[in-house]
Motif scaffolding. Structure first.
Motif, short mmCIF file in Angstrom:
data_model
loop_
_atom_site.label_atom_id
_atom_site.label_comp_id
_atom_site.label_asym_id
_atom_site.label_seq_id
_atom_site.Cartn_x
_atom_site.Cartn_y
_atom_site.Cartn_z
N ALA A 1 0.75 -1.41 0.00
CA ALA A 1 0.15 -0.09 0.16
C ALA A 1 0.93 1.20 -0.14
O ALA A 1 0.73 2.12 0.88
N ASP B 1 0.96 -1.42 -4.71
CA ASP B 1 -0.61 -0.90 -4.31
C ASP B 1 -1.71 -1.59 -5.17
O ASP B 1 -1.25 -1.81 -6.12
N ALA C 1 2.52 1.30 5.65
CA ALA C 1 2.18 2.48 6.29
C ALA C 1 0.62 2.87 6.22
O ALA C 1 0.42 2.58 5.01
N ASN C 2 -0.08 3.12 6.91
CA ASN C 2 -1.56 3.38 7.15
C ASN C 2 -2.28 2.65 5.96
O ASN C 2 -2.96 2.87 5.18
N ASP D 1 -2.31 -7.05 -4.20
CA ASP D 1 -3.32 -6.93 -3.23
C ASP D 1 -2.58 -7.44 -1.78
O ASP D 1 -2.17 -8.68 -2.03
N CYS D 2 -2.80 -6.95 -0.83
CA CYS D 2 -1.88 -7.11 0.22
C CYS D 2 -2.62 -8.64 0.90
O CYS D 2 -2.00 -9.07 1.54
N TYR E 1 6.61 7.25 1.57
CA TYR E 1 7.52 6.60 2.34
C TYR E 1 8.64 5.82 1.43
O TYR E 1 9.59 5.40 1.92
C1 LIG Z 1 -4.40 5.52 3.58
S1 LIG Z 1 -3.58 4.91 2.21
C2 LIG Z 1 -1.87 5.10 2.75
C3 LIG Z 1 -0.88 5.25 1.52
C4 LIG Z 1 0.59 5.19 1.99
N1 LIG Z 1 1.06 4.08 2.61
C5 LIG Z 1 0.90 6.33 3.18
O1 LIG Z 1 0.92 6.07 4.09
O2 LIG Z 1 0.82 7.56 2.49
C6 LIG Z 1 -3.94 3.47 1.91
C7 LIG Z 1 -3.51 2.96 0.72
O3 LIG Z 1 -3.84 1.46 0.73
C8 LIG Z 1 -4.03 1.17 -0.62
N2 LIG Z 1 -5.09 -0.21 -0.57
C9 LIG Z 1 -6.05 -0.40 -0.04
N3 LIG Z 1 -6.57 -1.80 -0.06
C10 LIG Z 1 -5.50 -2.30 -0.43
C11 LIG Z 1 -5.23 -3.73 -0.39
N4 LIG Z 1 -6.16 -4.77 -0.22
N5 LIG Z 1 -3.85 -4.12 -1.19
C12 LIG Z 1 -2.89 -3.08 -1.27
N6 LIG Z 1 -3.20 -1.88 -1.01
C13 LIG Z 1 -4.40 -1.33 -0.78
C14 LIG Z 1 -4.90 2.16 -1.24
O4 LIG Z 1 -5.03 2.18 -2.70
C15 LIG Z 1 -3.96 3.33 -0.55
O5 LIG Z 1 -3.00 3.94 -1.53
#
Ligand SMILES: C[S@@+](CC[C@H](N)C(=O)[O-])C[C@H]1O[C@@H](n2cnc3c(N)ncnc32)[C@H](O)[C@@H]1O
Length: 212
Positions: free
Chosen positions: A48, A69, A111-112, A94-95, A54
């Motif tokens: 993500a 992501d 992160a987040n 996909d995580c 980061y």
């Molecule tokens: C709140 S943002 C955080 C982005 C970055 N890590 C930051 O802290 O600035 C959440 C991120 O998670 C991604 N995301 C949501 N569900 C996901 C999944 N199942 N697998 C991977 N990424 C995902 C979204 O596309 C988004 O870019």
């Protein structure tokens, strides 16, 4: 495209500016400095990565960094920011279902992510699967834990103005919650703490032990 991806994708173009408004530039810089303290990351997976906030810091200490992501729109924005790093691969992943082999990363960073997804423990299980024995898992997530009532109110207002109502399936992460989540996946927690001043983030470092 999943519902979750749609939610964050529409903020991709100016995601960092939005975040800086909600959380504050100084708080983000503090977290970036904390992440920069992590040295010799080796072969690294970032889950993500969003707009790559980061990623740039991780790239300096990673031998090879897969910044991933689910959102194509986020990856487009991150790609624009990272052309000078030859050790970064931006990939859609996909995580919950990572396209990587077991025990293949020295470091997994997120992160987040944990506080915005449903069933975050499943993402930790998947991260643990791809983490090498004794590899390092680093997770951080903004939280209202430890914030004053007034700062919570102010940040809540800025969040609503910027992102609207949060998606229903996210849940607040706490230090103890994060610790339990890691330990339940057989990770050894090295650090679990709150960082930040007016705005707080849970910051966790854990070690894999190959039991997943
Ligand atoms: C709140 S943002 C955080 C982005 C970055 N890590 C930051 O802290 O600035 C959440 C991120 O998670 C991604 N995301 C949501 N569900 C996901 C999944 N199942 N697998 C991977 N990424 C995902 C979204 O596309 C988004 O870019």
């Amino acid at each position: 495209m999943t519902e979750k991806e749609t939610h964050w994708s529409r903020f991709a173009a100016d995601f960092e500016e939005r975040n800086e408004y909600v959380v504050g530039k100084a708080e983000i810089e503090l977290i970036l400095r904390k992440v920069a303290e992590q040295k010799s990351l080796g072969r690294t997976l970032e889950l993500a990565c969003g707009a790559g906030t980061y990623t740039q810091v991780l790239a300096k200490e990673a031998e090879l960094l897969y910044a991933t992501d689910l959102s194509d729109e986020m990856l487009v924005v991150a790609r624009k920011k990272l052309p000078s790093f030859s050790n970064v691969r931006l990939e859609k992943a996909d995580c919950f279902n990572l396209p990587y082999e077991n025990n293949s990363f020295d470091t997994v960073f997120m992160a987040n992510l944990l506080h915005i997804i449903p069933e975050p423990e499943n993402a930790v299980t998947e991260a643990t699967r791809v983490l090498k024995d004794n590899g390092r898992l680093i997770a951080l997530s903004f939280t209202t834990e430890g914030m004053t009532f007034l700062n919570k109110l102010k940040m809540g207002y800025r969040y609503l103005r910027t992102y609207g109502k949060p998606p229903a399936d996210g849940q607040q992460l706490t230090v103890e919650g994060a610790r339990m989540m890691m330990e339940s996946r057989s990770l050894t927690v090295i650090t679990a703490e709150l960082i930040g001043h007016n705005v707080k983030a849970v910051f966790v470092i854990a070690r894999g032990n190959g039991e997943v």
